[in-house]
Design an enzyme around this catalytic site. Structure first.
Site, short mmCIF file in Angstrom:
data_model
loop_
_atom_site.label_atom_id
_atom_site.label_comp_id
_atom_site.label_asym_id
_atom_site.label_seq_id
_atom_site.Cartn_x
_atom_site.Cartn_y
_atom_site.Cartn_z
N TYR A 51 0.82 -1.22 0.00
CA TYR A 51 0.00 0.00 0.00
C TYR A 51 0.85 1.27 0.00
O TYR A 51 0.38 2.33 0.42
CB TYR A 51 -0.95 0.00 1.20
CG TYR A 51 -2.17 -0.88 1.01
CD1 TYR A 51 -3.05 -0.67 -0.06
CD2 TYR A 51 -2.46 -1.92 1.88
CE1 TYR A 51 -4.17 -1.47 -0.25
CE2 TYR A 51 -3.59 -2.73 1.70
CZ TYR A 51 -4.44 -2.48 0.63
OH TYR A 51 -5.56 -3.27 0.45
N PHE A 59 -5.51 7.46 6.48
CA PHE A 59 -5.98 6.12 6.85
C PHE A 59 -4.91 5.05 6.71
O PHE A 59 -5.18 3.86 6.93
CB PHE A 59 -7.23 5.75 6.03
CG PHE A 59 -7.00 5.74 4.53
CD1 PHE A 59 -6.45 4.64 3.89
CD2 PHE A 59 -7.35 6.85 3.77
CE1 PHE A 59 -6.25 4.63 2.51
CE2 PHE A 59 -7.15 6.86 2.37
CZ PHE A 59 -6.60 5.73 1.75
N ARG A 87 -11.82 -5.64 -11.42
CA ARG A 87 -12.19 -4.41 -10.72
C ARG A 87 -13.71 -4.18 -10.82
O ARG A 87 -14.35 -3.76 -9.86
CB ARG A 87 -11.44 -3.20 -11.31
CG ARG A 87 -9.93 -3.22 -11.10
CD ARG A 87 -9.49 -2.84 -9.72
NE ARG A 87 -9.84 -1.50 -9.32
CZ ARG A 87 -9.40 -0.91 -8.19
NH1 ARG A 87 -8.57 -1.55 -7.38
NH2 ARG A 87 -9.78 0.31 -7.88
N THR A 93 -14.70 1.10 -4.42
CA THR A 93 -13.93 0.99 -3.18
C THR A 93 -14.82 1.11 -1.95
O THR A 93 -14.67 0.35 -0.99
CB THR A 93 -12.84 2.09 -3.14
OG1 THR A 93 -12.07 2.00 -4.34
CG2 THR A 93 -11.95 1.93 -1.94
N ARG A 104 -18.00 -6.27 -3.40
CA ARG A 104 -18.11 -5.29 -2.31
C ARG A 104 -19.57 -4.87 -2.11
O ARG A 104 -20.01 -4.63 -0.98
CB ARG A 104 -17.24 -4.07 -2.61
CG ARG A 104 -15.74 -4.36 -2.40
CD ARG A 104 -14.89 -3.29 -3.05
NE ARG A 104 -13.49 -3.38 -2.68
CZ ARG A 104 -12.52 -2.69 -3.30
NH1 ARG A 104 -12.82 -1.88 -4.30
NH2 ARG A 104 -11.27 -2.82 -2.91
N ASN A 114 -13.47 -3.69 3.26
CA ASN A 114 -14.19 -3.80 1.98
C ASN A 114 -13.86 -5.09 1.23
O ASN A 114 -13.88 -5.14 0.01
CB ASN A 114 -13.99 -2.54 1.12
CG ASN A 114 -12.54 -2.33 0.73
OD1 ASN A 114 -11.66 -3.09 1.12
ND2 ASN A 114 -12.29 -1.30 -0.05
#
Ligand code: GDP
Ligand code: MG
Length: 149
Positions: A51, A59, A87, A93, A104, A114
């Site tokens: 990440y 976050f 995706r 998201t 999701r 998620n």
């Protein structure tokens, strides 16, 4: 269209909620080809590297805490246009905005939890597959159904 590979991860909430099978079944039934999969606990350094693009975000700490909080199920899927298609199958998201029928949209509640990660572009997919899998964990094999999909 070119055959692609993408990195997909069932996040700790998906593993805890017994959603691995449902997630895998969606990719299998869509016609994608599984070439690598493993259940693992994520070292903090790996989560931070994965990440890295979000390291300045407020976050980031919470995100790394979450990904390292329990086992994840990491996968590599192969197929025509699999990066963008995955995706779409995942949904937006924010699960509150993800359409019903997406992973999701069907299972997620909050942005923090998620359910699933999927690479967002060819360069990202290559980077993430290399980061999460060794070459000897990726398996090339043929299915006779390939000519239909
Ligand atoms: P993705 O590619 O759809 O997973 O989304 P991003 O790359 O934008 O963000 C990576 C992950 O960080 C998301 O899947 C979320 O789990 C998490 N995330 C993104 N934005 C927020 C946020 O505002 N708050 C929290 N807690 N987590 C977030
Ligand atoms: Mg992303």
């Amino acid at each position: 269209m070119a055959k692609q590979r993408t990195f997909i991860m069932a996040k700790p909430d998906a593993v805890q909620r017994n959603l691995i099978g449902d997630i895998m079944q969606r990719f299998e039934r869509k016609g994608f080809h599984l070439i690598g999969a493993k259940l693992m606990n994520v070292p903090r350094e790996l989560a931070e590297e994965h990440y890295a693009e979000h390291k300045e975000k407020p976050f980031f700490g919470e995100l790394v805490d979450f990904i390292t909080s329990g086992a994840v199920f990491a996968m590599v899927w192969e197929g025509e246009n699999v990066i963008a298609t995955a995706r779409n199958m995942m949904g937006k998201t924010n699960p509150a905005e993800a359409a019903p029928g997406t992973i999701r949209g069907d299972f997620g509640i909050s942005m923090g939890m998620n359910i699933i990660h999927g690479s967002d572009a060819p360069e990202t997919a290559e980077r993430e597959i290399t980061l999460w899998f060794n070459d000897n964990e990726l398996h090339v094999y043929e299915k006779t159904i390939n000519k239909w999909i």
